[in-house]
Enzyme design. Structure first.
Site, PDB file in Angstrom:
ATOM      1  N   TYR A  17       4.171 -22.016 -34.034  1.00  0.00           N
ATOM      2  CA  TYR A  17       4.728 -21.105 -33.009  1.00  0.00           C
ATOM      3  C   TYR A  17       6.262 -21.045 -33.014  1.00  0.00           C
ATOM      4  O   TYR A  17       6.832 -19.956 -32.889  1.00  0.00           O
ATOM      5  CB  TYR A  17       4.166 -21.461 -31.625  1.00  0.00           C
ATOM      6  CG  TYR A  17       2.753 -20.939 -31.462  1.00  0.00           C
ATOM      7  CD1 TYR A  17       2.527 -19.641 -31.016  1.00  0.00           C
ATOM      8  CD2 TYR A  17       1.661 -21.711 -31.814  1.00  0.00           C
ATOM      9  CE1 TYR A  17       1.237 -19.153 -30.898  1.00  0.00           C
ATOM     10  CE2 TYR A  17       0.368 -21.227 -31.701  1.00  0.00           C
ATOM     11  CZ  TYR A  17       0.159 -19.946 -31.250  1.00  0.00           C
ATOM     12  OH  TYR A  17      -1.119 -19.453 -31.147  1.00  0.00           O
ATOM     13  N   GLU A  59      -6.248 -22.544 -27.775  1.00  0.00           N
ATOM     14  CA  GLU A  59      -6.681 -22.839 -29.152  1.00  0.00           C
ATOM     15  C   GLU A  59      -7.019 -24.322 -29.343  1.00  0.00           C
ATOM     16  O   GLU A  59      -7.832 -24.655 -30.203  1.00  0.00           O
ATOM     17  CB  GLU A  59      -5.599 -22.368 -30.142  1.00  0.00           C
ATOM     18  CG  GLU A  59      -5.575 -20.833 -30.201  1.00  0.00           C
ATOM     19  CD  GLU A  59      -4.260 -20.231 -30.664  1.00  0.00           C
ATOM     20  OE1 GLU A  59      -3.456 -20.944 -31.285  1.00  0.00           O
ATOM     21  OE2 GLU A  59      -4.033 -19.035 -30.382  1.00  0.00           O
TER      22      GLU A  59
END
Ligand SMILES: Cc1cc2nc3c(=O)[nH]c(=O)nc-3n(C[C@H](O)[C@H](O)[C@H](O)COP(=O)(O)OP(=O)(O)OC[C@H]3O[C@@H](n4cnc5c(N)ncnc54)[C@H](O)[C@@H]3O)c2cc1C
Length: 315
Positions: A17, A59
């Site tokens: 990310y 997730e």
């Protein structure tokens, strides 16, 4: 949740990310030019961090629940051509201690294949829907050659031309939320309607199999569209499954012969019905619009685009 499933399938991890965030902010700066004040960029950075932390959390659970972790090697044990341009693969884990026949696959989900095609200088990952929930021979999925004019789809052609029985393929565990409404599988009042076109048949074929196994009394309406008889995929398997169900309607449309699966035909469907649609974007658009116009509830219309979902909406 849908994006989370795709991320898990592609193995997007928390450490990725910040890389995306850095380059997203760089792109925003480039586009905004002088408008990219510290205040604006800091606000975008904060928003991105917030969104990233939501995804990472969602997730995390998906990684925990996955049937196996990461991409693991499978051997191709069967490859069959169906409907002219579709190759159906059956694969078995190379690790003999991993017994896939024990896996309880969910109809409608997809696996993700990681390839290194000859014509490409980078690794390529693609999703392929399970076309069966039966794991006795292995995991089954099917791939259509995706060619538009002179452009040849990278992975689909690689799988057709270069991957044969005995070859190895890397797969990540099944993912996705296109699945049968569990609360309706055992009841017989609301029929199951499976509508597909072309290679869109793959996830609904596994749904047909799952429904027939769980409750063959439930009424099923099967509708499939393709160019012509030569492109009719999995016809024998579908017929066998339909024969196992007690109340069945089967409608086949060869559009080169002027047989159209269109809004007019949708009027023949009962309402309420539990409807699952898969095919090209244009096909799904017209099916969803048609069903909505006939006042089918959005909650009863399920669909799986083989690309980004954003252009389709069920209100
Ligand atoms: C959830 C999900 C499930 C899926 N299930 C299946 C399935 O069961 N079976 C299946 O076959 N597919 C399925 N797909 C689609 C699959 O993942 C791939 O997208 C498909 O195989 C095409 O990949 P490719 O590498 O061959 O094509 P790509 O190289 O990614 O190209 C995609 C398309 O763009 C065209 N194209 C490429 N370059 C250009 C260019 N420069 N200009 C114009 N056009 C170009 C290609 O001809 C091709 O049609 C699924 C996708 C998703 C998201």
């Amino acid at each position: 949740m849908q994006i989370g499933h795709k991320h898990r399938a592609l193995q997007i991890k928390p450490e990725h990310y910040p890389i995306v965030g850095k380059h997203l902010l760089g792109a925003i700066k480039e586009v905004l030019g002088e408008g990219a004040t510290d205040e604006v960029i800091n606000a975008w950075a904060e928003a991105y961090d917030e969104i990233a932390s939501v995804f990472i959390k969602v997730e995390e659970n998906m990684y925990k629940e996955a049937m196996w972790s990461g991409f693991i090697p499978f051997k191709v044990v069967k490859k069959e051509i169906t409907g002219s341009d579709i190759a159906a693969f059956t694969v078995q884990p190379e690790d003999n201690s991993f017994d896939v026949s024990r896996l309880a696959l969910t109809a409608g989900q997809y696996i993700t294949v990681k390839t290194d095609p000859e014509d490409s200088d980078h690794i390529a990952l693609r999703h392929y829907s399970l076309c069966s929930v039966d794991t006795n021979e292995g995991i089954q999925f099917a791939v259509r050659r995706d060619n538009k004019n002179a452009h040849r789809g990278l992975v689909s052609n690689h799988l057709h031309d270069n991957v044969e029985v005995g070859d190895s393929l890397l797969l990540s565990a099944p993912a996705g939320d296109f699945e049968l409404n569990k609360s309706l599988i055992e009841q017989n009042d609301i029929p199951l309607v499976l509508i597909s076109a072309g290679v869109g048949v793959t996830p609904v074929l596994s749904m047909l199999e799952a429904q027939v196994r769980a409750n063959p009394q439930r009424p099923i309406i099967w509708a499939y569209a393709c160019q012509n008889q030569d492109y009719h995929a999995f016809s024998g398997r579908v017929d066998k499954l339909l024969q196992q169900a007690e109340k069945v309607q089967s409608h086949i449309f060869y559009f080169e012969e002027g047989q159209l699966l269109n809004e007019e035909w949708l009027k023949t469907l009962p309402n309420p019905a539990d409807v699952y649609v898969c095919g090209s974007m244009a096909f799904m658009d017209s099916m969803i619009d048609g069903l909505m116009a006939l006042e089918h509830s959005g909650d009863n219309i399920h669909y799986e685009p083989f690309g980004p979902k954003m252009s389709l909406s069920v209100g």
